[in-house]
Design a protein around this motif. Structure first.
Motif, mmCIF file in Angstrom:
data_model
loop_
_atom_site.group_PDB
_atom_site.id
_atom_site.type_symbol
_atom_site.label_atom_id
_atom_site.label_comp_id
_atom_site.label_asym_id
_atom_site.label_seq_id
_atom_site.Cartn_x
_atom_site.Cartn_y
_atom_site.Cartn_z
ATOM 1 N N VAL A 73 -1.665 7.001 -2.299
ATOM 2 C CA VAL A 73 -2.994 7.623 -2.222
ATOM 3 C C VAL A 73 -3.444 7.696 -0.769
ATOM 4 C CG1 VAL A 73 -5.436 7.349 -2.842
ATOM 5 C CG2 VAL A 73 -3.647 6.958 -4.561
ATOM 6 N N TYR A 74 -3.166 6.631 -0.013
ATOM 7 C CA TYR A 74 -3.573 6.598 1.395
ATOM 8 C C TYR A 74 -2.847 7.641 2.246
ATOM 9 C CZ TYR A 74 -6.534 2.475 1.032
ATOM 10 O OH TYR A 74 -7.553 1.613 0.719
ATOM 11 N N GLN A 75 -1.797 8.243 1.747
ATOM 12 C CA GLN A 75 -1.141 9.328 2.480
ATOM 13 C C GLN A 75 -1.998 10.590 2.471
ATOM 14 O OE1 GLN A 75 2.739 9.918 0.777
ATOM 15 N NE2 GLN A 75 3.533 7.999 1.601
ATOM 16 N N TYR A 76 -2.948 10.655 1.526
ATOM 17 C CA TYR A 76 -3.758 11.866 1.369
ATOM 18 C C TYR A 76 -5.238 11.673 1.677
ATOM 19 C CZ TYR A 76 0.453 13.640 -0.708
ATOM 20 O OH TYR A 76 1.746 14.024 -0.895
ATOM 21 N N VAL A 77 -5.740 10.465 1.483
ATOM 22 C CA VAL A 77 -7.139 10.165 1.818
ATOM 23 C C VAL A 77 -7.182 8.853 2.588
ATOM 24 C CG1 VAL A 77 -8.160 11.441 -0.115
ATOM 25 C CG2 VAL A 77 -7.581 9.031 -0.418
ATOM 26 N N ARG A 78 -8.090 8.779 3.547
ATOM 27 C CA ARG A 78 -8.161 7.592 4.409
ATOM 28 C C ARG A 78 -8.732 6.369 3.699
ATOM 29 N NH1 ARG A 78 -10.208 11.644 7.672
ATOM 30 N NH2 ARG A 78 -12.302 10.817 7.430
ATOM 31 N N ASN A 79 -9.738 6.633 2.839
ATOM 32 C CA ASN A 79 -10.416 5.546 2.139
ATOM 33 C C ASN A 79 -11.269 6.151 1.025
ATOM 34 O OD1 ASN A 79 -12.742 6.577 3.461
ATOM 35 N ND2 ASN A 79 -12.352 5.255 5.216
ATOM 36 N N GLU A 95 1.736 19.295 -1.487
ATOM 37 C CA GLU A 95 0.695 18.403 -0.949
ATOM 38 C C GLU A 95 -0.685 18.710 -1.528
ATOM 39 O OE1 GLU A 95 0.431 17.276 3.084
ATOM 40 O OE2 GLU A 95 2.601 17.345 3.371
ATOM 41 N N ASP A 96 -1.026 20.013 -1.643
ATOM 42 C CA ASP A 96 -2.334 20.376 -2.201
ATOM 43 C C ASP A 96 -2.460 19.903 -3.645
ATOM 44 O OD1 ASP A 96 -3.105 21.511 0.168
ATOM 45 O OD2 ASP A 96 -2.773 23.583 -0.474
ATOM 46 N N GLU A 97 -1.366 20.015 -4.402
ATOM 47 C CA GLU A 97 -1.404 19.554 -5.793
ATOM 48 C C GLU A 97 -1.585 18.044 -5.862
ATOM 49 O OE1 GLU A 97 2.218 20.998 -7.480
ATOM 50 O OE2 GLU A 97 1.479 23.049 -7.647
ATOM 51 N N ARG A 98 -0.943 17.336 -4.969
ATOM 52 C CA ARG A 98 -1.074 15.873 -4.953
ATOM 53 C C ARG A 98 -2.505 15.485 -4.583
ATOM 54 N NH1 ARG A 98 2.705 11.632 -5.522
ATOM 55 N NH2 ARG A 98 3.707 13.398 -6.502
ATOM 56 N N LEU A 99 -3.082 16.169 -3.584
ATOM 57 C CA LEU A 99 -4.468 15.878 -3.213
ATOM 58 C C LEU A 99 -5.396 16.187 -4.382
ATOM 59 C CD1 LEU A 99 -6.604 14.991 -1.190
ATOM 60 C CD2 LEU A 99 -6.624 17.338 -0.303
ATOM 61 N N ASP A 100 -5.175 17.305 -5.079
ATOM 62 C CA ASP A 100 -5.989 17.625 -6.252
ATOM 63 C C ASP A 100 -5.867 16.543 -7.322
ATOM 64 O OD1 ASP A 100 -7.100 19.966 -5.269
ATOM 65 O OD2 ASP A 100 -5.599 21.272 -6.190
ATOM 66 N N GLN A 101 -4.659 16.036 -7.518
ATOM 67 C CA GLN A 101 -4.429 14.959 -8.480
ATOM 68 C C GLN A 101 -5.252 13.720 -8.100
ATOM 69 O OE1 GLN A 101 -0.300 13.761 -8.588
ATOM 70 N NE2 GLN A 101 -0.691 12.047 -9.948
ATOM 71 N N ILE A 102 -5.280 13.406 -6.820
ATOM 72 C CA ILE A 102 -6.031 12.251 -6.343
ATOM 73 C C ILE A 102 -7.535 12.487 -6.484
ATOM 74 C CG2 ILE A 102 -6.601 10.910 -4.263
ATOM 75 C CD1 ILE A 102 -3.569 11.354 -3.478
#
Length: 193
Positions: A42-48, A3-10
């Motif tokens: 993307v919305y799974q990791y950031v709201r907007n 999950e942290d890697e995916r958030l970093d990717q985003i």
């Protein structure tokens, strides 16, 4: 992918989009496309977009503070450590300017409603870090004096950030200015004693 890697990717994708188009013109579709993810992904990791911007800003500022803490405790005399801390701050600003001259003010502007509180907390933490380094090296200087010197050093650095047309000039001027501030602390201590 964790999950942290995916958030970093985003967040990396958001940085690329924000530096390319600016925050206002970037859309969630842009971020998703840059991250090579679906928009729902993307919305799974950031709201907007604002959440992505704040998380990105937090990541940049936290990384800068971590580097500044390391510089504050590095070997060297007081001038070298203070210069190291403030060079970290300059690197953050010059990096964003290098990546996006057209949108840097929007990305790291203290007047930005989206991140003003984060930038204010960063400035406060930097001031506390500088004050701590000064009081550790100069116990004869009252804490109020150390805090004032720290605030002056930050104001001086913000002034250097205002003109980044020659990327080497701010660092050179910072080194000279910090040396003058440190030399002036001897005079300051004598006057207040």
């Amino acid at each position: 992918m964790l999950e942290d890697e995916r958030l970093d990717q985003i967040l990396d994708a958001a940085y690329a989009c924000f530096t390319r188009h600016g925050v206002r013109r970037t859309t969630m579709d842009d971020i998703a496309r840059e991250a090579r993810l679906s928009r729902p992904g993307v919305y799974q990791y950031v709201r907007n977009k604002q959440d992505a911007f704040r998380r990105l800003t937090t990541r940049l500022l936290d990384s800068s503070l971590s580097d500044a803490r390391s510089a504050a405790t590095a070997r060297g005399d007081l001038a070298e450590r203070l210069t190291g801390v403030l060079e970290v701050k300059l690197r953050l600003i010059t990096g964003v300017w290098r990546d996006s001259p057209a949108h840097a003010a929007e990305l790291l502007g203290v007047d930005s409603r989206q991140s003003a509180d984060l930038l204010e907390a960063y400035e406060t933490a930097m001031c506390e870090l500088l004050t701590s380094a000064i009081t550790a090296a100069r116990p004869d200087l009252p804490k109020t004096g150390a805090d004032e010197v720290a605030q002056l050093l930050l104001a001086f650095t913000r002034g250097l950030e205002a003109d980044l047309t020659d990327p080497q000039a701010p660092v050179r001027r910072l080194r000279h200015g910090v040396a003058l501030f440190v030399a002036g602390m001897d005079h300051y201590s004598e006057e207040t004693a």
